[in-house]
Every structure is written in C-alpha cells, then in structure tokens.
Scaffold this active site. Sequence first.
Site, PDB file in Angstrom:
ATOM      1  N   TYR A   1       0.886  -1.192   0.147  1.00  0.00           N
ATOM      2  CA  TYR A   1       0.068   0.127  -0.011  1.00  0.00           C
ATOM      3  C   TYR A   1       0.896   1.401   0.015  1.00  0.00           C
ATOM      4  O   TYR A   1       0.553   2.412  -0.633  1.00  0.00           O
ATOM      5  CB  TYR A   1      -0.942   0.015   1.240  1.00  0.00           C
ATOM      6  CG  TYR A   1      -2.127   0.828   0.996  1.00  0.00           C
ATOM      7  CD1 TYR A   1      -2.935   0.912   0.052  1.00  0.00           C
ATOM      8  CD2 TYR A   1      -2.527   1.761   2.046  1.00  0.00           C
ATOM      9  CE1 TYR A   1      -3.999   1.566  -0.151  1.00  0.00           C
ATOM     10  CE2 TYR A   1      -3.562   2.836   1.710  1.00  0.00           C
ATOM     11  CZ  TYR A   1      -4.532   2.608   0.619  1.00  0.00           C
ATOM     12  OH  TYR A   1      -5.416   3.359   0.548  1.00  0.00           O
TER      13      TYR A   1
ATOM     14  N   LYS B   1      -3.699   7.985   3.536  1.00  0.00           N
ATOM     15  CA  LYS B   1      -5.059   7.894   4.221  1.00  0.00           C
ATOM     16  C   LYS B   1      -5.095   8.199   5.515  1.00  0.00           C
ATOM     17  O   LYS B   1      -6.062   8.798   6.240  1.00  0.00           O
ATOM     18  CB  LYS B   1      -5.365   6.582   4.021  1.00  0.00           C
ATOM     19  CG  LYS B   1      -5.847   6.232   2.397  1.00  0.00           C
ATOM     20  CD  LYS B   1      -6.929   6.881   2.155  1.00  0.00           C
ATOM     21  CE  LYS B   1      -7.506   6.195   0.656  1.00  0.00           C
ATOM     22  NZ  LYS B   1      -8.506   7.100  -0.073  1.00  0.00           N
TER      23      LYS B   1
END
Length: 256
Positions: A157, A164
């Site tokens: 990720y 995020k």
Amino acid sequence: MLENLLRGKRGLVVGIANDHSIAAGCATALHAAGAELAVTYANDRSKPYVEPVATKVSAPLFLPLDVEKDGQMETVFKAIETEWGSLDFVVHSIAYCPKDDLHGPVSHCSRKGFAQAMDISVHSLIRMTRLAVPLMQNGGSILTMSYYGAEKVVDNYNIMGPVKSALEGTVRYLAAELGPKQIRVNAISPGPLQTRAGSGIAHFDDLLEAARERAPEHTLVSIEDVGNMAVGLVSDLSDKVTGNTSYVDGGYHIRG
C-alpha cells in the site's frame, strides 16, 4: 429496506470512475433510498464510463470535476446552488498517487508525487468542504473513503498509507470544527475491493485473497455494502455520528 430513508435530501457524489467503483455503489444506494444526486466525472475520457451511472440514478446535474483544475470545483458548487439552493450531503471518493511513487518504497517517494497524492486525496476534501458548508444551512453530512492501511502497515500500500492517515486526521478536525453547524464529517473504510483504483496497487490479487482469509466472515465486501453504510451515515439515523471511521470489511480490521 432503505427506500425513502433519504427522501427530500440532495447530495453530491464525486469519484465515480465506472459502474464498479465504490462511488457508484454509493450513488446507487443513495438514489434507491430516495436522495436526489449531482454526479461528477473527471474528464472527457472518463465521461462515457460515468454517464451510465448518472443516468441510472437520474442525476439532474452531471458535471466535469478535475480537482487539480482551478475553478472547476467552484463551478460545480455554483451549479448546485443555482439548481437546488442547498445541499444535504457530499460523498468524496477520490484518491490518486503517481504510479512510480505508489509502487516504490515510502522512503523513495518523490516530493512532487507526495504533494500530488496529498492534494488530490486529502486537500480536495478540505476544499470541497469549504464550498459545501455555505449550502448546508440546516446541517449536513460529508463522507470520504479511507482504508485500513491508514492505521496499520499493509504490504504494497506504500505511500497511500500515510496519505490515508492524513485523510482520517482531516476528518476528525473538520468534524470538530463543523459540529456547531450540525455538519457531520465521517470516513468509511471498506475492505479491499476489485475496483480500477484498487487494481493499481502492486500484487492486489494477493491482497484480496489475504483479506478474504483474514476477515472473520471470510468474504470480500461489495460496493453495495459500502453504499448501504453511506446511506446510513448521511441519514438522520446518524445525526449524532461524526468524526468516525466506519469499517465495512467483514471484520478484517479486528485481526491483530
């Protein structure tokens, strides 16, 4: 089950890429619950993929919105003001990172790539909120989409994890700031989904299978599952829910 729950409410959905995207699942569920929607598309190339969703939800406003282009967001909100005069909710479902920065280690992320990822994925929510607030004189709801990688390290990720994390922090601060205006701000954190955005992550099929195995329900979530959560969060049933990250992941996030 959700029919008429949002009757009389009007909202903006940003981030539909095609009929398989999370934002499309949200738009479909919101429309089914009785909401009237404005829908945006990123550019002329994406318009043919978004238009069927806009048609499906009978959107009276279907407008271009590239959040990197100055003035386009203001034009969208001006059109909403002209058409409706007010706004009840916003669904912000956009994120981006240049491929080289997304696929590389965090320590190698370029300054330009990091700035672009933060601008599109996070600061666009701030700008959108600033424009939405004057149209929410009777309160409202603002939603954005996060992911478990904001909280824990998820293989591959990469830089989107810190991005995020920043998004979820922004949600909390906006919620605190706008609470006195009765405007609620929340994030939804879906489990891995087979979307165009997700497929940009390296080894995404492995991530999907690991999520299926790890989740207590041993199933993957759908865009319909996320849409149902969106309906609940923008409805009056959630009028005391703000500053939260709500997981829709079959329990994936509870595993250590």
